[in-house]
Design a protein around this motif. Structure first.
Motif, PDB file in Angstrom:
ATOM      1  N   LYS A 483      74.104  43.604  10.925  1.00 31.23           N
ATOM      2  CA  LYS A 483      74.392  44.367  12.156  1.00 31.23           C
ATOM      3  C   LYS A 483      73.124  45.022  12.691  1.00 31.23           C
ATOM      4  O   LYS A 483      72.871  45.039  13.899  1.00 31.23           O
ATOM      5  CB  LYS A 483      75.455  45.435  11.870  1.00 31.23           C
ATOM      6  N   LYS A 484      72.297  45.580  11.772  1.00 29.52           N
ATOM      7  CA  LYS A 484      71.032  46.201  12.180  1.00 29.52           C
ATOM      8  C   LYS A 484      70.102  45.167  12.809  1.00 29.52           C
ATOM      9  O   LYS A 484      69.435  45.431  13.803  1.00 29.52           O
ATOM     10  CB  LYS A 484      70.350  46.860  10.980  1.00 29.52           C
ATOM     11  N   LEU A 485      70.066  43.957  12.201  1.00 31.92           N
ATOM     12  CA  LEU A 485      69.245  42.884  12.760  1.00 31.92           C
ATOM     13  C   LEU A 485      69.741  42.534  14.164  1.00 31.92           C
ATOM     14  O   LEU A 485      68.943  42.351  15.088  1.00 31.92           O
ATOM     15  CB  LEU A 485      69.297  41.651  11.848  1.00 31.92           C
ATOM     16  N   GLY A 486      71.083  42.461  14.309  1.00 30.60           N
ATOM     17  CA  GLY A 486      71.680  42.149  15.612  1.00 30.60           C
ATOM     18  C   GLY A 486      71.291  43.160  16.675  1.00 30.60           C
ATOM     19  O   GLY A 486      70.938  42.796  17.806  1.00 30.60           O
ATOM     20  N   LEU A 487      71.341  44.456  16.315  1.00 30.31           N
ATOM     21  CA  LEU A 487      70.955  45.511  17.269  1.00 30.31           C
ATOM     22  C   LEU A 487      69.483  45.381  17.641  1.00 30.31           C
ATOM     23  O   LEU A 487      69.100  45.553  18.795  1.00 30.31           O
ATOM     24  CB  LEU A 487      71.207  46.904  16.647  1.00 30.31           C
ATOM     25  N   PHE A 488      68.666  45.063  16.652  1.00 35.33           N
ATOM     26  CA  PHE A 488      67.230  44.977  16.884  1.00 35.33           C
ATOM     27  C   PHE A 488      66.887  43.823  17.829  1.00 35.33           C
ATOM     28  O   PHE A 488      66.125  43.992  18.781  1.00 35.33           O
ATOM     29  CB  PHE A 488      66.512  44.812  15.545  1.00 35.33           C
ATOM     30  N   ILE A 489      67.454  42.637  17.568  1.00 39.22           N
ATOM     31  CA  ILE A 489      67.073  41.471  18.379  1.00 39.22           C
ATOM     32  C   ILE A 489      67.635  41.558  19.803  1.00 39.22           C
ATOM     33  O   ILE A 489      67.145  40.880  20.703  1.00 39.22           O
ATOM     34  CB  ILE A 489      67.484  40.129  17.710  1.00 39.22           C
ATOM     35  N   ASN A 490      68.632  42.445  19.988  1.00 36.85           N
ATOM     36  CA  ASN A 490      69.125  42.669  21.354  1.00 36.85           C
ATOM     37  C   ASN A 490      68.023  43.159  22.274  1.00 36.85           C
ATOM     38  O   ASN A 490      68.043  42.894  23.480  1.00 36.85           O
ATOM     39  CB  ASN A 490      70.276  43.696  21.358  1.00 36.85           C
ATOM     40  N   ASN A 491      67.038  43.896  21.711  1.00 37.20           N
ATOM     41  CA  ASN A 491      65.905  44.384  22.501  1.00 37.20           C
ATOM     42  C   ASN A 491      65.109  43.238  23.120  1.00 37.20           C
ATOM     43  O   ASN A 491      64.434  43.419  24.120  1.00 37.20           O
ATOM     44  CB  ASN A 491      64.944  45.209  21.623  1.00 37.20           C
ATOM     45  N   PHE A 492      65.176  42.065  22.478  1.00 38.56           N
ATOM     46  CA  PHE A 492      64.419  40.914  22.973  1.00 38.56           C
ATOM     47  C   PHE A 492      65.326  39.933  23.735  1.00 38.56           C
ATOM     48  O   PHE A 492      64.893  38.843  24.087  1.00 38.56           O
ATOM     49  CB  PHE A 492      63.756  40.188  21.800  1.00 38.56           C
ATOM     50  N   GLY A 493      66.574  40.309  23.928  1.00 35.47           N
ATOM     51  CA  GLY A 493      67.487  39.446  24.666  1.00 35.47           C
ATOM     52  C   GLY A 493      68.168  38.387  23.819  1.00 35.47           C
ATOM     53  O   GLY A 493      68.736  37.433  24.347  1.00 35.47           O
ATOM     54  N   TYR A 494      68.130  38.550  22.474  1.00 38.64           N
ATOM     55  CA  TYR A 494      68.798  37.593  21.585  1.00 38.64           C
ATOM     56  C   TYR A 494      70.056  38.225  20.993  1.00 38.64           C
ATOM     57  O   TYR A 494      70.209  39.451  20.973  1.00 38.64           O
ATOM     58  CB  TYR A 494      67.870  37.174  20.435  1.00 38.64           C
ATOM     59  N   ASN A 679      51.503  54.350  29.001  1.00 38.20           N
ATOM     60  CA  ASN A 679      51.177  53.120  28.258  1.00 38.20           C
ATOM     61  C   ASN A 679      52.244  52.858  27.204  1.00 38.20           C
ATOM     62  O   ASN A 679      52.799  53.794  26.629  1.00 38.20           O
ATOM     63  CB  ASN A 679      49.816  53.255  27.562  1.00 38.20           C
ATOM     64  N   CYS A 680      52.502  51.590  26.942  1.00 35.19           N
ATOM     65  CA  CYS A 680      53.591  51.254  26.015  1.00 35.19           C
ATOM     66  C   CYS A 680      53.140  50.149  25.057  1.00 35.19           C
ATOM     67  O   CYS A 680      52.537  49.160  25.475  1.00 35.19           O
ATOM     68  CB  CYS A 680      54.799  50.792  26.836  1.00 35.19           C
ATOM     69  N   TYR A 681      53.408  50.368  23.777  1.00 31.67           N
ATOM     70  CA  TYR A 681      53.113  49.356  22.756  1.00 31.67           C
ATOM     71  C   TYR A 681      54.419  48.942  22.110  1.00 31.67           C
ATOM     72  O   TYR A 681      55.147  49.769  21.566  1.00 31.67           O
ATOM     73  CB  TYR A 681      52.151  49.912  21.710  1.00 31.67           C
ATOM     74  N   LYS A 682      54.724  47.626  22.173  1.00 28.79           N
ATOM     75  CA  LYS A 682      56.008  47.160  21.643  1.00 28.79           C
ATOM     76  C   LYS A 682      55.824  45.945  20.741  1.00 28.79           C
ATOM     77  O   LYS A 682      54.772  45.292  20.756  1.00 28.79           O
ATOM     78  CB  LYS A 682      56.984  46.855  22.778  1.00 28.79           C
ATOM     79  N   LEU A 683      56.870  45.654  19.988  1.00 27.71           N
ATOM     80  CA  LEU A 683      56.860  44.530  19.048  1.00 27.71           C
ATOM     81  C   LEU A 683      56.537  43.220  19.743  1.00 27.71           C
ATOM     82  O   LEU A 683      56.985  42.969  20.858  1.00 27.71           O
ATOM     83  CB  LEU A 683      58.238  44.409  18.398  1.00 27.71           C
TER      84      LEU A 683
END
Length: 727
Positions: A483-494, A679-683
């Motif tokens: 579930k945590k992985l699912g929430l995380f990859i939502n940030n990238f549109g997956y 400024n923004c730094y992202k994965l």
């Protein structure tokens, strides 16, 4: 204490503690009541310690034993250099956080009992160490530092968190900078450091090889074989005779090859392939190590203790002596060798429609390398194809079959985490010259595909025979982690689909296919891998999630893995009709412990290999302070961001070293945002970094941005790996 006696006493004492008449007692009171003589108190302590470890009973701060009521948990304590720690409970998805004030004398690796602290719902569980049940370390490795009247040792393992005091009379003559092995004589307390005595001086920290030998000693990896083991290896390693071949299937007329790396010396697997109509007859032939390593022999006892070979940057710590692994158990071209063969008939869709497992005699035609086979198949190199013209048709059929097998696995959902493993090239002084990814080409994949097919076929055969066996299992991931992985990859549109609290491996495979060749691929792949459970050896076949198969074992490397050697014995006994009820009962008794031991030794080997790689990568970057590299942000935290370079080195840019603004951490989007400039730094973001520091003691690498380099006293130079020449 003999195992059966231990189990009987555990049962008796546990039943006694469960009775209504029992009141909490200390060990002395229990000894008096049970009539245990003073000279057998050690046995009673062992029984109680085992019951506590199994969480059937617990011990209070006052030393009184009672039946567990569920308020205590037991697990392994992992220390942190800052004083706090975590306790890992077997079977529980999340560790328990132990604040610095609640560690209560526990050291890294200790087996402890934990009391949960009241906390807010939704937050990570916190606990206090209630009791240290078993010390995890009796020896440590570190750097000796001398004062006038005493010395102390700074542990290599920073998780230990504190130095060890050494009385001068117990320093064994060590001087500043010596790497030493210390036996702990006192584990210390809140106000007092642990104390120990130097039992071995490894060498000076600046001497070539001392750094890796310190890791070898730190993980208690064996450095020498006992003379008895070496002598036995010499005695059994005689040329194959007619008597050795009796009763075996003779495959010496079959066309077969070994395919390995250029520097491989233990060639323990060979492959053969012929076409039969539209089907393929694939042979995977494995050196019959069990023929030479007899059960309960000195060789066998040593192999079980080692569990696996360990591959470090400058050396191999083998499971069996080289006299065997590079000699009679190596399938050298042109020489008669004993093997255990898995011969499979595979249809055009990749299904194994028939198979045979047999004791065989083989003679390999050619010793091939991955590079050579790649030249033949991928590069269509004329001179290479001419040199091996009699083998080229077989290689082409192998390439076709491998693709069929791979596609079949893909369709069922097998996950392929294709991470670049690092090959570290060292000079003669042990200094890293070059970091480069291991090449994974058409030939390496082909051998992987064939070995996977053999491992599955053997596991399925013995599962349905209902014979005790050692399986390689990989459990379904914990739903919370997915579930945590699912929430995380939502940030990238997956997204990832989870059905009825369980995920199918096909969903992970689909995700990996979607992210292929994207900037975020390395990051999401690693996070997906971290969401998985660790594979292990078990006697109960629960299936292999990552390979999406119900049946899997390790059959193909008995020279370097004990489980493979163990199942070879079981296979041979079964083939010879010697698997009697008595032997079945015997294997049911011994295999669980052998599987657990093999899993534990595998973890130790992985940790030692990882630690060696980290050390050499840090050394490599320490020669490149001030150089500029391009990397990808691989992780973002409140205290900074990790950047991974193409050579697999990972370093950190601390948030305090981002000098152009004040940054805060956006937890939802996993990014650092500048408050003034935005400024923004992202994965997954690419950026240039300058190497600011490389601490070989802590195994850490610090980066800064090029615009901040001058402020840190760095004259940022462009990336130029080729400039570095070792002495």
């Amino acid at each position: 204490m003999e195992k059966r006696l231990l189990e009987d006493r555990k049962k008796m004492i546990y039943e006694f503690m469960c009775s209504d008449l029992y009141v909490p007692m200390k060990i002395k009171e229990l000894a008096v009541l049970l009539g245990v003589p003073r000279d057998e108190r050690g046995d009673l302590e062992q029984v109680l310690a085992e019951l506590v470890k199994e969480q059937k009973i617990e011990v209070s701060k006052r030393g009184k034993y009672t039946k567990t009521e569920g308020k205590h948990l037991c697990g392994i304590f992992t220390g942190n250099v800052r004083g706090f720690g975590f306790v890992t409970i077997e079977g529980e998805p999340e560790d328990i956080y132990i604040p610095e004030g609640q560690v209560n004398g526990a050291l890294h690796g200790d087996f402890v009992q934990v009391s949960l602290l009241p906390g807010k719902s939704g937050k990570r569980r916190e606990g206090a160490v209630a009791q240290i049940l078993e010390r995890g370390m009796t020896r440590i490795v570190g750097t000796f530092q001398k004062s006038k009247n005493f010395g102390f040792v700074v542990p290599d393992n920073v998780k230990l968190g504190q130095d060890v005091f050494i009385p001068i009379e117990h320093s064994k003559g060590a001087v500043d900078g010596h790497k030493v092995v210390v036996e702990l004589t006192d584990y210390g307390s809140k106000r007092r450091k642990p104390e120990g005595k130097v039992v071995e001086i490894i060498g000076h920290a600046n001497d070539p090889g001392t750094d890796i030998m310190s890791i070898v000693k730190g993980y208690e990896l064996p450095t020498e074989f006992p003379p008895k083991v070496l002598k036995q290896a010499e005695n059994v390693g005689k040329p194959v005779s007619a008597a050795d071949m009796a009763g075996r299937r003779d495959l010496r007329g079959w066309q077969m090859v070994t395919i390995d790396g250029e520097d491989a010396k233990d060639l323990d697997d060979a492959v053969s392939l012929v076409k039969e109509g539209e089907n393929y007859r694939l042979g995977v032939h494995i050196a019959d190590v069990a023929n030479y390593v007899q059960e309960h022999s000195a060789l066998d006892v040593e192999a079980l203790e080692r569990g696996t070979s360990v591959y470090l940057a400058d050396r191999v710590v083998p499971m069996l002596p080289h006299h065997l692994s590079n000699g009679i158990c190596s399938l050298n071209a042109g020489e008669d060798r004993l093997a255990l063969s898995c011969i499979m008939l595979i249809d055009p869709k990749g299904a194994v429609i028939d198979h045979e497992i047999a004791e065989t005699v083989v003679r390999v035609d050619r010793r091939m390398t991955y590079t050579s086979v790649r030249k033949i198949l991928k590069d269509k190199d004329e001179s290479e194809r001419e040199a091996y013209k009699e083998l080229v048709p077989m290689f082409e059929e192998m390439e076709t079959l491998a693709a069929i097998l791979r596609e079949k696995r893909r369709k069922r959902g097998s996950i392929d985490f294709d991470f670049p493993e690092t090959k570290i090239i060292l000079d003669r002084h042990g200094r890293p010259l070059e970091l480069k990814p291991y090449e994974r080409n058409v030939a390496t994949r082909m051998i992987e595909d064939f070995m996977l097919a053999a491992n599955e076929t053997v596991a399925q055969d013995f599962f349905w025979q209902e014979i005790p066996f050692v399986y390689r299992t990989h459990d379904t991931p914990d739903p919370e982690k997915i579930k945590k992985l699912g929430l995380f990859i939502n940030n990238f549109g997956y997204s990832i689909r989870i059905g009825q609290e369980e995920i199918h491996p096909k969903e992970v495979q689909k995700l990996l296919e979607k992210i292929e060749d994207t900037p975020e691929e390395p990051l999401i792949s690693r996070l997906a891998l971290r969401s998985m459970k660790q594979a292990k050896y078990t006697t109960v076949n629960t299936g292999h999630f990552g390979l999406a198969t119900q049946y899997y074992c390790h059959f193909t490397s008995p020279i370097r893995r004990y489980p493979d050697l163990q199942i070879h014995r079981i296979i041979k006994e079964t083939l010879r009709g010697k698997m009697t009820e008595k032997r079945i009962s015997y294997y049911e008794k011994i295999l669980p412990e052998a599987a657990a031991q093999s899993s534990a030794r595998e973890r130790r080997a992985e940790e030692a290999e990882r630690e060696t790689d980290k050390l050499k990568k840090t050394e490599y970057m320490s020669e490149r302070i001030g150089q500029t590299f391009e990397g990808v942000i691989s992780s973002v935290t409140p205290w900074g961001m990790y950047v991974e370079l193409p050579n697999t080195v990972e370093g950190m840019i601390h948030v305090t070293n981002l000098r152009d603004d004040y940054y805060h951490y956006n937890e939802t989007a996993h990014e650092l945002v500048g408050e003034a400039k935005g400024n923004c730094y992202k994965l997954g973001q690419k950026l240039q970094v300058v190497v600011a520091d490389a601490n070989t003691m802590m195994r850490t690498i610090d980066f800064v941005l090029p615009e901040d380099a001058v402020a840190f006293g760095l004259d940022a130079a462009p990336e130029d790996i080729g400039q570095y020449q070792a002495e």
